[in-house]
Design an enzyme around this catalytic site. Structure first.
Site, PDB file in Angstrom:
ATOM      1  N   HIS A 179     -15.679   9.521 -14.906  1.00 36.25           N
ATOM      2  CA  HIS A 179     -15.519   8.303 -15.703  1.00 36.25           C
ATOM      3  C   HIS A 179     -16.304   8.190 -16.760  1.00 36.25           C
ATOM      4  O   HIS A 179     -17.076   7.024 -16.580  1.00 36.25           O
ATOM      5  CB  HIS A 179     -15.326   7.165 -14.948  1.00 36.25           C
ATOM      6  CG  HIS A 179     -14.183   5.982 -15.375  1.00 36.25           C
ATOM      7  ND1 HIS A 179     -13.262   5.521 -14.895  1.00 36.25           N
ATOM      8  CD2 HIS A 179     -14.247   5.533 -16.832  1.00 36.25           C
ATOM      9  CE1 HIS A 179     -13.060   4.529 -15.464  1.00 36.25           C
ATOM     10  NE2 HIS A 179     -13.430   4.697 -17.058  1.00 36.25           N
ATOM     11  N   ARG A 193      -6.159   6.073 -17.440  1.00 35.59           N
ATOM     12  CA  ARG A 193      -6.462   5.837 -15.949  1.00 35.59           C
ATOM     13  C   ARG A 193      -5.774   6.554 -14.974  1.00 35.59           C
ATOM     14  O   ARG A 193      -4.987   7.443 -15.109  1.00 35.59           O
ATOM     15  CB  ARG A 193      -5.766   4.219 -15.745  1.00 35.59           C
ATOM     16  CG  ARG A 193      -6.458   3.045 -16.298  1.00 35.59           C
ATOM     17  CD  ARG A 193      -7.820   2.760 -15.379  1.00 35.59           C
ATOM     18  NE  ARG A 193      -8.685   1.963 -16.148  1.00 35.59           N
ATOM     19  CZ  ARG A 193      -9.772   2.137 -17.074  1.00 35.59           C
ATOM     20  NH1 ARG A 193      -9.904   3.316 -17.420  1.00 35.59           N
ATOM     21  NH2 ARG A 193     -10.532   1.115 -17.542  1.00 35.59           N
TER      22      ARG A 193
HETATM   23  C1  GLV Z   1     -13.329   2.557 -19.642  1.00 40.22           C
HETATM   24  O1  GLV Z   1     -12.753   2.788 -18.876  1.00 40.22           O
HETATM   25  C2  GLV Z   1     -13.049   1.331 -20.228  1.00 40.22           C
HETATM   26  O2  GLV Z   1     -12.109   0.520 -19.950  1.00 40.22           O
HETATM   27  O3  GLV Z   1     -13.712   0.929 -21.296  1.00 40.22           O
END
Ligand code: GLV
Length: 309
Positions: free
Chosen positions: A272, A224
């Site tokens: 992401h 994160r």
């Molecule tokens: C991606 O970031 C997830 O939490 O699967």
């Protein structure tokens, strides 16, 4: 009994369609247009709006559509008897491994530097590293971290891994606790962060820890954004202690266009995408959990609200 989908930054339609085809006759609504909130017992969430779930007085299960749950714990005031579950899916772990491998190999063979060279065309041959002299450190030995560690070790990398509690994985040097963390950083060339975000892991990628990596160390962050102290990374890249970073997650997403990471030659950015939940395979997990709720059976992939993972 109905299901509500509460998403931000993710299209709810493919999930609604997949669930409708697997759970015939079940009412599946999309937040915020929910006609009968009192009938909702099961919610499917991705970064839900603050306190969005408080509308549903009969809610029993909150299912994250990702591997992580901090986006739910931080934004909702979940009652202690609400069951929080997440996705644990082989496809997600494999996707994460493939992304990390691409990042490692591109770094070892200096592909980003050659891409920059294409502007000046200097025909500059650079020294490169090999798998068998590359030491990898992994932070996080959950399902995904373990899969990544095992796969990298099988390819010939030297792998150490760190987790909060003691773990044991064949052929991997597993470390834990405070001393274990320094040990995983020591003599490591590439650090990969796959930790869940909790109060204890926030800011773990800070100057004090990252400067323990080998000179010219490299960071891959797929955990994160809040794990990383952004300004500390910039210091270590600018003083050449670290040679680069591949970042898939950020404190603010989308990463604001004025953020210095965008301009930095040594930082590679992806939006992401390291491992995106596969609706086809993951919707089976949701269906199982919904049916288990109806039958009064134990749900799968339950998360401890106290531990946060
Ligand atoms: C991606 O970031 C997830 O939490 O699967």
């Amino acid at each position: 009994m109905s299901i509500v989908i509460c998403f931000n930054n993710k299209d709810p339609k493919p999930w609604q369609n997949a669930l409708a085809s697997k759970l015939k006759g079940v009412n599946i609504e999309i937040y915020p247009e929910v006609e009968e909130p009192e009938k909702v017992t099961f919610s499917l969430c991705w970064k839900p709006d603050k306190n969005a779930l408080s509308k549903f007085s009969n809610l029993k299960v909150v299912q994250s559509v990702g591997a992580s749950v901090e986006h739910i714990i931080q934004s909702q005031n979940l009652s202690p008897d609400c069951i929080l579950t997440r996705i644990i899916d082989h496809q997600l772990s494999q996707d994460m491994f493939e992304y990390i491998l691409a990042g490692i190999m591109s770094h070892l063979k200096k592909l980003p530097e050659y891409q920059l060279d294409e502007k000046q065309k200097p025909w500059d041959q650079k020294p490169y590293k090999r798998i068998d002299n590359t030491r990898i450190g992994i932070l996080g030995l959950g399902k995904i971290g373990t899969h990544v560690a095992v796969k990298l070790e099988q390819l010939g990398f030297k792998v150490k891994a760190w987790s909060k509690s003691e773990k044991s994985v064949k052929n991997i040097l597993c470390l834990h606790g405070h001393d274990g963390l320094s040990n995983v950083l020591y003599n490591t060339d590439i650090l990969i962060n796959i930790l869940p975000l909790t109060a204890e892991t926030e800011n773990i990628l800070n100057i004090r820890h990252l400067e323990q990596l080998n000179k010219n160390g490299y960071l891959i962050n797929v955990g994160r954004g809040e794990h990383l102290v952004d300004s500390d990374l910039l210091i270590l890249l600018n003083n050449n202690h670290l040679s680069g970073a591949l970042l898939d997650v950020f404190r603010t997403e989308p990463l604001p266009i004025e953020h210095p990471f965008w301009q930095h030659d040594k930082i590679r950015i992806t939006p992401h995408i390291a491992a995106i939940t596969n609706v086809d395979t993951a919707s089976d997990i949701v269906v199982t959990n919904y049916q288990n709720l109806l039958k009064g059976k134990e749900l799968i992939n339950i998360v401890s609200l106290k531990k946060g993972y």
